[in-house]
Enzyme design. Structure first.
Site, PDB file in Angstrom:
ATOM      1  N   PHE A 245       6.337  -0.828   2.763  1.00 48.21           N
ATOM      2  CA  PHE A 245       6.032  -0.606   1.347  1.00 48.21           C
ATOM      3  C   PHE A 245       4.594  -0.146   1.175  1.00 48.21           C
ATOM      4  O   PHE A 245       3.735  -0.357   2.039  1.00 48.21           O
ATOM      5  CB  PHE A 245       6.311  -1.860   0.508  1.00 48.21           C
ATOM      6  CG  PHE A 245       5.403  -3.031   0.803  1.00 48.21           C
ATOM      7  CD1 PHE A 245       4.239  -3.235   0.069  1.00 48.21           C
ATOM      8  CD2 PHE A 245       5.721  -3.946   1.803  1.00 48.21           C
ATOM      9  CE1 PHE A 245       3.400  -4.317   0.327  1.00 48.21           C
ATOM     10  CE2 PHE A 245       4.894  -5.033   2.070  1.00 48.21           C
ATOM     11  CZ  PHE A 245       3.735  -5.215   1.332  1.00 48.21           C
ATOM     12  N   CYS A 246       4.349   0.510   0.041  1.00 46.68           N
ATOM     13  CA  CYS A 246       3.018   0.988  -0.321  1.00 46.68           C
ATOM     14  C   CYS A 246       2.965   1.071  -1.841  1.00 46.68           C
ATOM     15  O   CYS A 246       3.820   0.499  -2.522  1.00 46.68           O
ATOM     16  CB  CYS A 246       2.727   2.334   0.333  1.00 46.68           C
ATOM     17  SG  CYS A 246       3.897   3.638  -0.133  1.00 46.68           S
ATOM     18  N   THR A 247       2.006   1.773  -2.392  1.00 49.40           N
ATOM     19  CA  THR A 247       1.838   1.803  -3.842  1.00 49.40           C
ATOM     20  C   THR A 247       2.977   2.521  -4.548  1.00 49.40           C
ATOM     21  O   THR A 247       3.633   1.971  -5.429  1.00 49.40           O
ATOM     22  CB  THR A 247       0.498   2.466  -4.211  1.00 49.40           C
ATOM     23  OG1 THR A 247      -0.557   1.823  -3.509  1.00 49.40           O
ATOM     24  CG2 THR A 247       0.249   2.370  -5.711  1.00 49.40           C
TER      25      THR A 247
ATOM     26  N   CYS B  53       4.859   4.588   2.705  1.00 45.74           N
ATOM     27  CA  CYS B  53       5.925   3.788   3.317  1.00 45.74           C
ATOM     28  C   CYS B  53       7.087   4.659   3.764  1.00 45.74           C
ATOM     29  O   CYS B  53       7.786   4.323   4.726  1.00 45.74           O
ATOM     30  CB  CYS B  53       6.376   2.645   2.420  1.00 45.74           C
ATOM     31  SG  CYS B  53       6.713   3.028   0.703  1.00 45.74           S
TER      32      CYS B  53
ATOM     33  N   ILE C 223       5.603  -0.252  -4.630  1.00 48.35           N
ATOM     34  CA  ILE C 223       5.342  -1.463  -5.408  1.00 48.35           C
ATOM     35  C   ILE C 223       5.486  -1.209  -6.906  1.00 48.35           C
ATOM     36  O   ILE C 223       6.033  -2.047  -7.642  1.00 48.35           O
ATOM     37  CB  ILE C 223       3.927  -1.995  -5.106  1.00 48.35           C
ATOM     38  CG1 ILE C 223       3.798  -2.389  -3.636  1.00 48.35           C
ATOM     39  CG2 ILE C 223       3.589  -3.193  -5.997  1.00 48.35           C
ATOM     40  CD1 ILE C 223       2.360  -2.629  -3.198  1.00 48.35           C
TER      41      ILE C 223
END
EC number: 1.14.-.-
Length: 284
Positions: free
Chosen positions: A185-187, A192, A214
């Site tokens: 996961f990432c922003t 990701c 996210i």
């Protein structure tokens, strides 16, 4: 005036970027847009802003103009609103990668990495395993300073300083992922997705990306199994699970995130220093 902020990325094979660059630049200038568009052999990544009319016209341009041969027909945009223009100028840049990993460009024609949507992920985390009974490992692909603002509970965080370090730390910590379902996961999704593709390519099994990152998770299920806020690379600094800006600010001098508590320190001087950089500044 209300400004519409657009963000989007898409992994797709592109081979006419040099010809596109002046045409895309001209169209953006005609519409009065500002921001940055990155074009690379592996795809497009953009952050631009303008009026509602300009934003809608640009979306239609990318999706439907014959110039792009339908390559952006399914491009999905994230939108947010601001009271002022956050960008100073309009840039269309040619890059080797749309997100730097310093590995050979991925092959978009082979398909995107498997993804898990927010609601399914929440269900997995609620019960502690995926649909097949495998334990779920959340893998944070962001930089260490972003993770410090907030992350998923018990997420793996290898304290990287830049995304190009990701392949090396995965090679060194591969045993952490074996026999588990890995959700990177990432922003907003771009890091990701590329991380998941890389892990797939080196033979790590049962790897997923969190669809939309996210921010999409916050939008759909709130802050379940997440602690803190989400750092964002714009004037807002961080968003809470309700997608509202927080009281965190970014230090003008060193770009560190300064929490409300740290803002009470004598070392925090807006526009000059914060507790993270003040000792270094005084030592110099």
């Amino acid at each position: 005036m209300t400004i519409v902020n657009l963000a989007a990325y898409h992994f797709v094979s592109l081979d006419t970027n040099e010809q596109w660059r002046p045409l895309v630049t001209a169209r953006c200038n005609e519409l009065g847009l500002r921001g940055t568009i990155l074009l690379a052999p592996e795809g497009i990544n953009l952050f631009i802003a303008g009026t509602r009319e300009a934003a809608d016209a640009f979306i239609a341009y990318l999706r439907h103009d014959p110039l792009f041969e339908g390559k952006f027909a399914t491009l999905q945009f994230k939108e947010s609103l601001s009271d002022s223009q956050p960008f100073r100028r309009m840039l269309v840049r040619l890059k080797r990668e749309i997100i730097t990993m310093k590995k050979p460009a991925i092959k978009p024609e082979l398909g995107r990495a498997p993804f898990v949507d927010a609601q399914t992920l929440k269900t997995w985390l609620d019960r502690g395993h995926d649909d097949t009974g495998r334990p779920v490992v959340m893998l944070d692909t962001r930089n260490a300073f972003e993770v410090d603002v907030g992350t998923f509970d018990d997420a793996l965080d290898y304290r990287i300083d830049k995304f190009s370090e990701f392949p090396e730390v995965i090679d060194a910590n591969r045993a952490d992922l074996e026999g588990k379902t890995v959700v990177s996961f990432c922003t907003g999704g771009i890091r990701c997705e590329k991380a998941a593709i890389h892990m797939k390519e080196i033979g790590i099994e049962n790897v997923y990306q969190l669809e939309g990152g996210i921010l999409k998770y916050f939008e759909e299920v709130g802050g379940a199994h997440y602690h803190g806020d989400c750092f964002v690379f714009d004037y807002r600094t961080a968003l809470n699970p309700q997608l509202q800006p927080t009281e965190n600010v970014t230090c003008f001098a060193c770009r560190a995130v300064v929490t409300p508590e740290a803002q009470q320190s004598p070392s925090f001087v807006p526009g000059q220093s914060c507790p993270a950089c003040a000792p270094a500044a005084s030592a110099a």
